[in-house]
Motif scaffolding. Structure first.
Motif, PDB file in Angstrom:
ATOM      1  N   GLN A 215       0.832  -1.207   0.000  1.00  0.00           N
ATOM      2  CA  GLN A 215       0.000   0.000   0.000  1.00  0.00           C
ATOM      3  C   GLN A 215       0.866   1.257   0.000  1.00  0.00           C
ATOM      4  O   GLN A 215       0.559   2.236  -0.693  1.00  0.00           O
ATOM      5  CB  GLN A 215      -0.908  -0.013   1.235  1.00  0.00           C
ATOM      6  CG  GLN A 215      -1.894   1.146   1.294  1.00  0.00           C
ATOM      7  CD  GLN A 215      -2.887   1.115   0.132  1.00  0.00           C
ATOM      8  OE1 GLN A 215      -3.405   0.042  -0.199  1.00  0.00           O
ATOM      9  NE2 GLN A 215      -3.137   2.259  -0.495  1.00  0.00           N
ATOM     10  N   ILE A 216       1.952   1.234   0.754  1.00  0.00           N
ATOM     11  CA  ILE A 216       2.846   2.393   0.792  1.00  0.00           C
ATOM     12  C   ILE A 216       3.474   2.632  -0.575  1.00  0.00           C
ATOM     13  O   ILE A 216       3.540   3.778  -1.067  1.00  0.00           O
ATOM     14  CB  ILE A 216       3.937   2.179   1.863  1.00  0.00           C
ATOM     15  CG1 ILE A 216       3.315   2.189   3.272  1.00  0.00           C
ATOM     16  CG2 ILE A 216       5.026   3.236   1.752  1.00  0.00           C
ATOM     17  CD1 ILE A 216       4.286   1.821   4.371  1.00  0.00           C
ATOM     18  N   LYS A 220       2.930   5.948  -2.941  1.00  0.00           N
ATOM     19  CA  LYS A 220       4.072   6.799  -3.276  1.00  0.00           C
ATOM     20  C   LYS A 220       4.392   6.791  -4.778  1.00  0.00           C
ATOM     21  O   LYS A 220       5.074   7.696  -5.271  1.00  0.00           O
ATOM     22  CB  LYS A 220       5.309   6.343  -2.493  1.00  0.00           C
ATOM     23  CG  LYS A 220       5.189   6.476  -0.992  1.00  0.00           C
ATOM     24  CD  LYS A 220       5.040   7.931  -0.558  1.00  0.00           C
ATOM     25  CE  LYS A 220       4.984   8.063   0.944  1.00  0.00           C
ATOM     26  NZ  LYS A 220       4.832   9.489   1.362  1.00  0.00           N
ATOM     27  N   ALA A 221       3.970   5.737  -5.461  1.00  0.00           N
ATOM     28  CA  ALA A 221       4.279   5.636  -6.895  1.00  0.00           C
ATOM     29  C   ALA A 221       3.470   6.653  -7.696  1.00  0.00           C
ATOM     30  O   ALA A 221       2.381   7.072  -7.317  1.00  0.00           O
ATOM     31  CB  ALA A 221       3.980   4.218  -7.395  1.00  0.00           C
ATOM     32  N   GLY A 222       4.010   7.034  -8.828  1.00  0.00           N
ATOM     33  CA  GLY A 222       3.297   7.970  -9.698  1.00  0.00           C
ATOM     34  C   GLY A 222       2.156   7.276 -10.444  1.00  0.00           C
ATOM     35  O   GLY A 222       2.016   6.047 -10.425  1.00  0.00           O
ATOM     36  N   SER A 223       1.385   8.073 -11.119  1.00  0.00           N
ATOM     37  CA  SER A 223       0.218   7.525 -11.834  1.00  0.00           C
ATOM     38  C   SER A 223       0.643   6.602 -12.965  1.00  0.00           C
ATOM     39  O   SER A 223      -0.029   5.609 -13.264  1.00  0.00           O
ATOM     40  CB  SER A 223      -0.646   8.675 -12.389  1.00  0.00           C
ATOM     41  OG  SER A 223       0.130   9.509 -13.234  1.00  0.00           O
ATOM     42  N   ILE A 224       1.791   6.921 -13.581  1.00  0.00           N
ATOM     43  CA  ILE A 224       2.256   6.075 -14.692  1.00  0.00           C
ATOM     44  C   ILE A 224       2.618   4.681 -14.185  1.00  0.00           C
ATOM     45  O   ILE A 224       2.257   3.673 -14.791  1.00  0.00           O
ATOM     46  CB  ILE A 224       3.448   6.735 -15.405  1.00  0.00           C
ATOM     47  CG1 ILE A 224       3.017   8.061 -16.048  1.00  0.00           C
ATOM     48  CG2 ILE A 224       4.051   5.807 -16.447  1.00  0.00           C
ATOM     49  CD1 ILE A 224       4.150   8.820 -16.713  1.00  0.00           C
ATOM     50  N   LEU A 225       3.325   4.646 -13.051  1.00  0.00           N
ATOM     51  CA  LEU A 225       3.695   3.344 -12.477  1.00  0.00           C
ATOM     52  C   LEU A 225       2.458   2.554 -12.080  1.00  0.00           C
ATOM     53  O   LEU A 225       2.389   1.335 -12.291  1.00  0.00           O
ATOM     54  CB  LEU A 225       4.617   3.541 -11.268  1.00  0.00           C
ATOM     55  CG  LEU A 225       6.025   4.087 -11.576  1.00  0.00           C
ATOM     56  CD1 LEU A 225       6.806   4.297 -10.282  1.00  0.00           C
ATOM     57  CD2 LEU A 225       6.777   3.150 -12.514  1.00  0.00           C
ATOM     58  N   ARG A 226       1.477   3.261 -11.522  1.00  0.00           N
ATOM     59  CA  ARG A 226       0.260   2.549 -11.121  1.00  0.00           C
ATOM     60  C   ARG A 226      -0.495   2.052 -12.353  1.00  0.00           C
ATOM     61  O   ARG A 226      -1.079   0.966 -12.348  1.00  0.00           O
ATOM     62  CB  ARG A 226      -0.628   3.485 -10.270  1.00  0.00           C
ATOM     63  CG  ARG A 226      -0.083   3.724  -8.870  1.00  0.00           C
ATOM     64  CD  ARG A 226      -1.145   4.288  -7.957  1.00  0.00           C
ATOM     65  NE  ARG A 226      -1.587   5.604  -8.399  1.00  0.00           N
ATOM     66  CZ  ARG A 226      -1.064   6.761  -7.990  1.00  0.00           C
ATOM     67  NH1 ARG A 226      -0.037   6.752  -7.143  1.00  0.00           N
ATOM     68  NH2 ARG A 226      -1.526   7.917  -8.436  1.00  0.00           N
ATOM     69  N   TRP A 227      -0.502   2.885 -13.434  1.00  0.00           N
ATOM     70  CA  TRP A 227      -1.244   2.518 -14.652  1.00  0.00           C
ATOM     71  C   TRP A 227      -0.613   1.321 -15.335  1.00  0.00           C
ATOM     72  O   TRP A 227      -1.294   0.445 -15.855  1.00  0.00           O
ATOM     73  CB  TRP A 227      -1.299   3.737 -15.580  1.00  0.00           C
ATOM     74  CG  TRP A 227      -2.022   3.453 -16.871  1.00  0.00           C
ATOM     75  CD1 TRP A 227      -3.359   3.295 -17.050  1.00  0.00           C
ATOM     76  CD2 TRP A 227      -1.413   3.305 -18.154  1.00  0.00           C
ATOM     77  NE1 TRP A 227      -3.652   3.046 -18.350  1.00  0.00           N
ATOM     78  CE2 TRP A 227      -2.474   3.046 -19.074  1.00  0.00           C
ATOM     79  CE3 TRP A 227      -0.107   3.375 -18.632  1.00  0.00           C
ATOM     80  CZ2 TRP A 227      -2.249   2.842 -20.429  1.00  0.00           C
ATOM     81  CZ3 TRP A 227       0.094   3.176 -19.979  1.00  0.00           C
ATOM     82  CH2 TRP A 227      -0.962   2.900 -20.858  1.00  0.00           C
ATOM     83  N   THR A 228       0.747   1.266 -15.283  1.00  0.00           N
ATOM     84  CA  THR A 228       1.446   0.155 -15.937  1.00  0.00           C
ATOM     85  C   THR A 228       1.573  -1.079 -15.047  1.00  0.00           C
ATOM     86  O   THR A 228       1.995  -2.144 -15.501  1.00  0.00           O
ATOM     87  CB  THR A 228       2.845   0.593 -16.360  1.00  0.00           C
ATOM     88  OG1 THR A 228       3.578   1.025 -15.203  1.00  0.00           O
ATOM     89  CG2 THR A 228       2.788   1.702 -17.381  1.00  0.00           C
ATOM     90  N   GLU A 232       3.243  -2.780  -8.375  1.00  0.00           N
ATOM     91  CA  GLU A 232       3.125  -4.119  -7.816  1.00  0.00           C
ATOM     92  C   GLU A 232       4.435  -4.882  -7.971  1.00  0.00           C
ATOM     93  O   GLU A 232       4.863  -5.611  -7.062  1.00  0.00           O
ATOM     94  CB  GLU A 232       1.992  -4.868  -8.524  1.00  0.00           C
ATOM     95  CG  GLU A 232       1.708  -6.245  -7.953  1.00  0.00           C
ATOM     96  CD  GLU A 232       1.117  -6.164  -6.557  1.00  0.00           C
ATOM     97  OE1 GLU A 232       1.229  -7.174  -5.822  1.00  0.00           O
ATOM     98  OE2 GLU A 232       0.587  -5.094  -6.176  1.00  0.00           O
ATOM     99  N   THR A 233       5.082  -4.694  -9.125  1.00  0.00           N
ATOM    100  CA  THR A 233       6.371  -5.362  -9.347  1.00  0.00           C
ATOM    101  C   THR A 233       7.418  -4.862  -8.348  1.00  0.00           C
ATOM    102  O   THR A 233       8.186  -5.653  -7.767  1.00  0.00           O
ATOM    103  CB  THR A 233       6.851  -5.095 -10.780  1.00  0.00           C
ATOM    104  OG1 THR A 233       5.860  -5.566 -11.708  1.00  0.00           O
ATOM    105  CG2 THR A 233       8.169  -5.808 -11.050  1.00  0.00           C
ATOM    106  N   ILE A 234       7.438  -3.545  -8.156  1.00  0.00           N
ATOM    107  CA  ILE A 234       8.390  -2.974  -7.188  1.00  0.00           C
ATOM    108  C   ILE A 234       8.127  -3.512  -5.787  1.00  0.00           C
ATOM    109  O   ILE A 234       9.053  -3.862  -5.044  1.00  0.00           O
ATOM    110  CB  ILE A 234       8.323  -1.437  -7.214  1.00  0.00           C
ATOM    111  CG1 ILE A 234       8.793  -0.909  -8.569  1.00  0.00           C
ATOM    112  CG2 ILE A 234       9.148  -0.843  -6.091  1.00  0.00           C
ATOM    113  CD1 ILE A 234       8.618   0.592  -8.736  1.00  0.00           C
TER     114      ILE A 234
END
Length: 419
Positions: A215-216, A220-228, A232-234
Motif C-alpha cells: 500500500q505504501i 508513493k508511486a506515480g500515476s504512470i507506475l500505477r497505470w502500468t 506491484e512489481t516494485i
C-alpha cells in the motif's frame, strides 16, 4: 519508668517453699516454748529446748538475710538491707558488662562458631526434617507470617515496598550494569539466540505486514507506475529482497549485517560502561520510566501478586512444601550435603557475620541490656528476681533452721558433758 514484661505473681514452687520455711520456723518457736515448760519434769527436754532455740535463731537469721536481699525486714530502714532495689542500676550495668566481656567477644564467638556446622544442620533439616519439629516449625512460622501479612495495612505496606523498589532503582546506575551484562553475554555468545530471535521476528513481521508495504509503494508511486502495474512489481521485488536478506542473515552466522550488528552491540556495551553521555541518556530514560504511572501500577500489581503468593504459602505450608517450593528446598539441602565447598563457604559466611555483628553491635547490645534494666521500675525487677531465685533462697531458710538446731544441740551436749 516502664514495667518489666511478664507475669509477676510468685510461682507455686516459691509459695510452697516459703510456707514450708515459715512453718518450720513457727514449729521451732512452738517447740522451744513447749520444751522450756517441760525441762523441770525431765532433763532430756533441755536437749529439745537447745535444738529448738538454736533452730529458731538460725531460721530467724536466714529469714533476715533472705528478706534483706529484696526489701527492708519488717519495713524498718536497717542499713545494708533492700540490696537489690538499691543496686538495681548497678546490677544492670554489671550484667551488661559481664555479657560484653564473656560472650560478645569476637575470639569467643569465632571459636564457638568454628565448631558449628550451620550448613550441615540446614541440609539435614531440608532433606529430612523431623516430622514433629518440622511440622510445628512450619505451622508456627506460617501462622505468624500469615497474621503479620493480614494485620499490616496492604496499601501502606505496598506503598513502602514500592517506594523502596523505586528508591533502589533511582540509586542504581543502570548503564554500567547493563554494559557489563551485555559484554559478559557477548563473551559467552549468549547474545546470538537473541539476535536470531530478532531476525525471525523481523521476518514474521515482514510476512504479516506485506500488504502495508504494497500500500505504501502504491501510494508513493506515480500515476504512470500505477497505470502500468510497475508498483506491484516494485512491491514484490522489495518484499522478496527483504525476505531473502533476513533469510540469509538467519542461516549465515558470518553474514556482513550480522557482523555489523554484533559490532554495534560491542560498541553499545562499551558506551554503556564508559561514555558519560550514554550514561546520562540511560539515567534520564530510567527516571522517566520509574515516574511513569504505568510503571507505578506495575509495581503495585507486582506487590499484590507477591503478597497473595506469600499468604497462600503461609496458610497452607504443607501444600507448598509438597509443590515446587518444597522440591527446590530439598534440592538445596542435597546440594549443601554433597558440595563441601559450598557448605564451607556458608559456614565461613555465618561465622564472619556473627563475629561482625558482635564487633559492630556488641556495645549496642550492652547498652540495651543496661538501659532495659534501668528502665524497669524497682518493685517489678525485685519481684522478677525474687520469683526467679526465691525458691532456692527458701531452701536456705529451711537448711539454716535445721543446721542451726543441730549446732545448738551439739553445743548443749558438749556443755552437759563437760559441765
Amino acid at each position: 519508668m516502664r514495667t518489666a514484661p511478664g507475669f509477676d505473681a510468685p510461682p507455686p514452687g516459691l509459695t510452697r517453699m516459703r510456707t514450708v520455711a515459715t512453718g518450720l520456723l513457727v514449729a521451732m518457736a512452738g517447740l522451744f516454748f513447749l520444751s522450756r515448760q517441760l525441762v523441770p519434769f525431765h532433763p532430756a527436754w533441755s536437749f529439745v529446748r537447745a535444738f529448738a532455740e538454736a533452730g529458731m535463731v538460725g531460721g530467724m537469721a536466714d529469714w533476715f538475710a533472705v528478706t534483706a536481699l529484696f526489701r527492708h525486714p519488717l519495713g524498718l530502714p536497717i542499713p545494708h538491707t533492700a540490696i537489690v532495689p538499691k543496686n538495681k542500676d548497678r546490677i544492670g550495668d554489671q550484667l551488661a558488662q559481664f555479657l560484653r566481656e564473656n560472650f560478645l567477644v569476637t575470639p569467643v564467638i569465632a571459636r564457638r562458631m568454628r565448631r558449628l556446622d550451620v550448613a550441615g544442620a540446614v541440609a539435614r533439616w531440608l532433606t529430612d526434617p523431623p516430622e514433629a519439629a518440622g511440622g510445628r516449625f512450619r505451622a508456627g512460622a506460617s501462622k505468624l507470617v500469615a497474621q503479620m501479612l493480614e494485620a499490616l495495612d496492604p496499601q501502606r505496606l505496598g506503598g513502602m515496598v514500592k517506594a523502596a523498589v523505586a528508591h533502589r532503582l533511582a540509586e542504581t546506575e543502570v548503564a554500567p550494569v547493563a554494559g557489563q551484562l551485555l559484554k559478559a553475554a557477548m563473551a559467552e555468545n549468549r547474545h546470538k539466540p537473541l539476535l536470531d530471535a530478532a531476525i525471525r521476528w523481523a521476518g514474521k513481521a515482514l510476512t504479516d505486514n506485506d500488504h502495508l508495504i504494497r500500500q505504501i509503494v502504491h501510494d508513493k508511486a506515480g500515476s504512470i507506475l500505477r497505470w502500468t502495474g510497475l508498483d506491484e512489481t516494485i512491491s514484490n521485488k522489495l518484499i522478496d529482497g527483504l525476505g531473502g536478506l533476513l533469510e540469509e542473515m538467519a542461516t549465515n552466522p558470518e553474514h556482513p549485517l550480522r557482523i555489523r550488528a554484533e559490532n554495534t552491540l560491542d560498541i553499545l556495551a562499551w558506551d554503556l560502561r564508559f561514555d558519560p553521555e550514554m550514561g546520562a541518556k540511560v539515567e534520564r530514560l530510567k527516571t522517566e520510566l520509574v515516574a511513569n504511572p504505568a510503571m507505578q501500577r506495575w509495581l503495585d500489581g507486582l506487590w499484590e501478586q507477591a503478597r497473595s503468593g506469600l499468604l497462600a504459602v503461609a496458610r497452607d505450608p504443607e501444600r507448598a512444601m509438597r509443590g515446587r517450593l518444597g522440591e527446590l528446598l530439598r534440592q538445596l539441602g542435597e546440594t549443601l550435603s554433597t558440595d563441601r565447598r559450598l557448605a564451607t563457604t556458608i559456614n565461613r559466611f555465618v561465622r564472619r557475620a556473627a563475629v561482625g555483628l558482635a564487633a559492630d553491635y556488641g556495645d549496642g547490645i550492652v547498652r540495651l541490656v543496661s538501659e532495659t534494666v534501668r528502665g524497669w521500675d524497682t518493685p517489678t525487677i525485685t519481684r522478677r528476681l525474687e520469683n526467679a531465685v526465691g525458691k532456692d533462697l527458701q531452701y536456705i531458710r529451711v537448711n539454716g533452721t535445721l543446721v542451726g538446731g543441730l549446732v545448738g544441740l551439739v553445743i548443749h551436749t558438749v556443755d552437759v558433758v563437760l559441765g
